[in-house]
Write a protein that holds these residues in place. Structure first.
Motif, PDB file in Angstrom:
ATOM      1  N   ASN A  97       0.026   4.186  -0.741  1.00  0.00           N
ATOM      2  CA  ASN A  97      -0.689   5.342  -0.196  1.00  0.00           C
ATOM      3  C   ASN A  97      -0.378   5.533   1.288  1.00  0.00           C
ATOM      4  OD1 ASN A  97      -2.018   5.982  -2.622  1.00  0.00           O
ATOM      5  ND2 ASN A  97      -3.594   4.444  -2.226  1.00  0.00           N
ATOM      6  N   LYS A  98      -0.096   4.431   1.962  1.00  0.00           N
ATOM      7  CA  LYS A  98       0.234   4.488   3.380  1.00  0.00           C
ATOM      8  C   LYS A  98       1.645   5.009   3.594  1.00  0.00           C
ATOM      9  CE  LYS A  98       0.659   1.420   7.417  1.00  0.00           C
ATOM     10  NZ  LYS A  98       0.583   0.012   7.883  1.00  0.00           N
ATOM     11  N   ASP A 126       0.846  -1.194   0.000  1.00  0.00           N
ATOM     12  CA  ASP A 126       0.000   0.000   0.000  1.00  0.00           C
ATOM     13  C   ASP A 126       0.884   1.247   0.000  1.00  0.00           C
ATOM     14  OD1 ASP A 126      -1.902   1.925   0.231  1.00  0.00           O
ATOM     15  OD2 ASP A 126      -2.673   1.276   2.183  1.00  0.00           O
ATOM     16  N   SER A 168       3.680   7.556   3.013  1.00  0.00           N
ATOM     17  CA  SER A 168       3.854   8.957   2.642  1.00  0.00           C
ATOM     18  C   SER A 168       3.831   9.817   3.900  1.00  0.00           C
ATOM     19  CB  SER A 168       2.750   9.414   1.678  1.00  0.00           C
ATOM     20  OG  SER A 168       1.477   9.287   2.287  1.00  0.00           O
ATOM     21  N   ASP A 175       2.280  12.395   5.470  1.00  0.00           N
ATOM     22  CA  ASP A 175       1.045  13.169   5.385  1.00  0.00           C
ATOM     23  C   ASP A 175       0.973  14.282   6.422  1.00  0.00           C
ATOM     24  OD1 ASP A 175       0.120  11.513   3.323  1.00  0.00           O
ATOM     25  OD2 ASP A 175      -0.656  10.050   4.766  1.00  0.00           O
TER      26      ASP A 175
END
Length: 278
Positions: A86-87, A84, A89, A91
């Motif tokens: 998206n995880k 994943d 990063s 943020d």
């Protein structure tokens, strides 16, 4: 779940174009593609391709993306879970930070970090080299100057960079510049890659404390270098310990035994080293 026929065909086309695919793997994929395009029975041709790939698949000697493909067509669902990204990063830059460590095969570097409180994501990859988008074959062949490493994203409210550095020393042999434990070669050099001056100061101070501790009789050779581009490894390598638990346990056990043996050697040599100094 197995791929559909269209998904398998698309995967074959992509692997043919993939620069990381070996020539002999590509020849098998081309043979399968050409046969299917000429009207060969799909199931028969796929079975033939699986049989051709099987000998090296059983020895874990296919390139990573072809390995993923083989797991798909043989329905080995425990090995093909995609990472994943998206995880992985930053943020929340206020409360998150990243760190990069190289300490031998990245398969054994993920689990010890990933299971600590405050760790958001651990990504296996390649860094420190001179080629963009390196493949596993290129790095393992020592053609690009990269080392295998892990990039860690962590929550600074829970765990600090200094904590990660201390854990790193526990996982590696900082006196071995030629590799780590059973992992030999330039791609396994122990390196702490620092992203800024603060990380450099923390890493250097920790390294000096380790050297002053007397734990090792040999010099601490782990280098501290500026972080450069970090290239994610192929999906097959991500979270390897979860996808291939039995194989990971064997590798990790061997690594742990070697580390324990080295610790015993240091303990037995310590009195003689002390008498020489006296």
């Amino acid at each position: 779940m197995k791929l559909t026929q269209d998904e398998i065909l698309n995967a074959i086309y992509n692997l043919i174009l993939n620069p990381g695919t070996r020539d002999w793997e590509r020849s098998l994929l081309l043979e399968a593609r050409n046969a299917l395009e000429n009207g060969a029975n799909f199931d028969t041709q796929l079975s033939k391709l699986e049989a051709d790939l099987r000998p090296l698949a059983l020895r874990n000697n296919l390139t990573p993306d072809v390995t993923d493909f083989y797991h798909h067509i043989t329905d080995q669902t425990t090995s093909d879970t995609p990472f994943d990204f998206n995880k992985h990063s930053l943020d929340d830059p206020v409360h998150q930070d990243s760190a990069i460590f190289a300490g031998g095969c990245f398969w054994c570097m993920v689990e010890p970090f990933e299971n600590r409180n405050g760790i958001i994501s651990v990504l296996s990859g390649y860094t420190g080299g001179k080629v963009d988008h390196p493949t596993y074959d290129q790095v393992s062949g020592q053609y690009t100057g990269h080392v295998e490493a892990v990039e860690i994203i962590f929550d600074t409210r829970i765990i600090q960079y200094a904590d990660l550095v201390e854990l790193y020393w526990q996982l590696t042999d900082p006196t071995d510049a030629s590799g780590q434990f059973q992992d030999r070669g330039n791609q396994y050099h122990p390196i702490i890659f620092v992203k800024d001056e603060q990380q450099r100061q923390i890493a250097e101070a920790s390294k000096q404390r380790l050297a002053d501790s007397g734990k090792y009789t040999k010099p601490i050779v782990t280098s501290i270098e500026p972080a450069t581009a970090f290239w994610p490894a192929e999906n097959y390598h991500q979270q390897f310990y979860q996808k291939n638990p039995e194989r990971y346990k064997r590798i990790e056990r061997s690594r742990r035994q070697l580390k324990a043996y080295q610790a015993l050697q240091r303990k037995l040599r310590a009195p003689f080293q002390k008498s020489k100094r006296d």
